[in-house]
Design an enzyme around this catalytic site. Structure first.
Site, PDB file in Angstrom:
ATOM      1  N   GLY A 190      23.116  67.715  86.185  1.00  0.00           N
ATOM      2  CA  GLY A 190      23.527  68.050  84.825  1.00  0.00           C
ATOM      3  C   GLY A 190      22.398  68.740  84.103  1.00  0.00           C
ATOM      4  CD  GLN A 247      17.798  68.893  80.535  1.00  0.00           C
ATOM      5  OE1 GLN A 247      19.002  68.857  80.732  1.00  0.00           O
ATOM      6  NE2 GLN A 247      16.919  68.334  81.348  1.00  0.00           N
ATOM      7  CB  CYS A 290      15.720  63.637  82.652  1.00  0.00           C
ATOM      8  SG  CYS A 290      16.026  64.993  81.518  1.00  0.00           S
ATOM      9  CG  LEU A 291      16.560  68.674  86.356  1.00  0.00           C
ATOM     10  CD1 LEU A 291      17.464  69.901  86.298  1.00  0.00           C
ATOM     11  CD2 LEU A 291      15.884  68.559  87.714  1.00  0.00           C
ATOM     12  CG  HIS A 337      21.134  61.947  81.087  1.00  0.00           C
ATOM     13  ND1 HIS A 337      20.117  61.163  81.576  1.00  0.00           N
ATOM     14  CD2 HIS A 337      20.616  63.194  80.959  1.00  0.00           C
ATOM     15  CE1 HIS A 337      19.026  61.915  81.731  1.00  0.00           C
ATOM     16  NE2 HIS A 337      19.305  63.159  81.366  1.00  0.00           N
ATOM     17  CD  GLU A 338      22.809  66.298  81.439  1.00  0.00           C
ATOM     18  OE1 GLU A 338      22.076  66.972  80.697  1.00  0.00           O
ATOM     19  OE2 GLU A 338      22.410  65.811  82.515  1.00  0.00           O
ATOM     20  CG  HIS A 361      19.228  66.297  77.276  1.00  0.00           C
ATOM     21  ND1 HIS A 361      17.867  66.133  77.177  1.00  0.00           N
ATOM     22  CD2 HIS A 361      19.546  65.933  78.544  1.00  0.00           C
ATOM     23  CE1 HIS A 361      17.384  65.694  78.333  1.00  0.00           C
ATOM     24  NE2 HIS A 361      18.381  65.560  79.186  1.00  0.00           N
TER      25      HIS A 361
HETATM   26 NI    NI Z   1      18.252  64.996  81.200  1.00  0.00          NI
END
Ligand code: NI
Length: 182
Positions: free
Chosen positions: A45, A50, A98-99, A140-141, A144
Site C-alpha cells: 500500500g 509518502q 511502512c515504506l 494504515h493508509e 497517512h
Molecule cells: Ni505506511
C-alpha cells in the site's frame, strides 16, 4: 516512473491531505507511478504523502498476501478521497511496517470492520465493507492522509524501544533497497 519514498521526519507525512477531483493534473499517470513505486519497493500500500503529495489518494495491491490471508484475494484498489466509518469497536492487531519507516515492524490494534466510501480511478463512487486484513491495510493508509504513521498507535513502551530507530530514519541513517527522500 519510480518515485522516491519520503521518510519519517519529513513534514509532508504530518500534514492533512486534501481532496482532489477529476481535473487533478496527470492523475492517471500519477496513479500508475504510485503502483510502479510500490511494486519496486515490495510494498502492498502507498499513500500520496509518502511520495510527497498531500492529496487524498491511496494505492493498494495486497494480492500477494492471499496465500496466507484469503481476504486479500483481488484486493487491488485505488482510493480517491476515502472516508471511513467504523462498524464495531472490536480490534485486531498484526505486525505492521511502512515504506516510510524502513526496518520497523510493530503490532498495531485496528478496528476489524469498517465501511469506506471513495472514488475509484475512473471517479465512480464506491461503498465497500471491509473486514479483517483489508480493513487493517486501509486504516494504515488512511492514517497517512491524516498525518498519522503507525508508530503513533503503538504502546508507550514500544515507542521507547523504536525511538532510536526513528531518529536514525529521520537523519537518513537507514539502508533501503528503494529510492528515498529525507
Ligand atoms: Ni505506511
Amino acid at each position: 516512473m519510480i518515485l522516491p519514498i519520503y521518510l519519517y521526519g519529513n513534514p509532508v507525512l504530518r500534514k492533512k491531505s486534501k481532496d482532489i477531483d477529476k481535473t487533478y493534473p496527470n492523475l492517471n499517470e500519477l496513479i500508475d507511478n504510485m503502483f510502479e513505486t510500490m511494486y519496486k519497493s515490495d510494498g502492498i500500500g502507498l499513500a500520496a504523502p509518502q511520495i510527497g503529495l498531500n492529496i487524498n489518494l491511496i494505492t493498494i495491491d495486497a494480492r500477494v498476501l492471499a496465500k496466507d490471508e484469503p481476504e486479500m484475494k483481488d484486493f487491488l484498489r485505488v482510493f480517491i478521497n476515502p472516508k471511513i466509518t467504523f462498524n464495531t469497536e472490536d480490534t485486531i492487531g498484526i505486525e505492521e511496517g511502512c515504506l516510510s519507516l524502513p526496518g520497523i515492524n510493530e503490532n498495531v490494534d485496528r478496528i476489524e470492520n469498517l465501511t469506506t466510501e471513495y472514488y475509484d480511478r475512473d471517479f465512480n463512487k464506491i461503498t465497500e465493507n471491509l473486514i479483517g486484513y483489508p480493513a487493517i491495510v486501509v486504516q494504515h493508509e488512511y492514517d497517512h492522509l491524516n498525518g498519522i504513521v503507525f508508530v503513533d498507535r503503538i504502546s508507550t513502551i514500544r515507542k521507547r524501544f523504536v525511538k532510536n530507530k526513528l531518529n536514525n530514519i529521520a537523519k537518513g541513517k537507514v539502508a533501503t533497497s528503494y529510492k528515498v527522500k529525507l
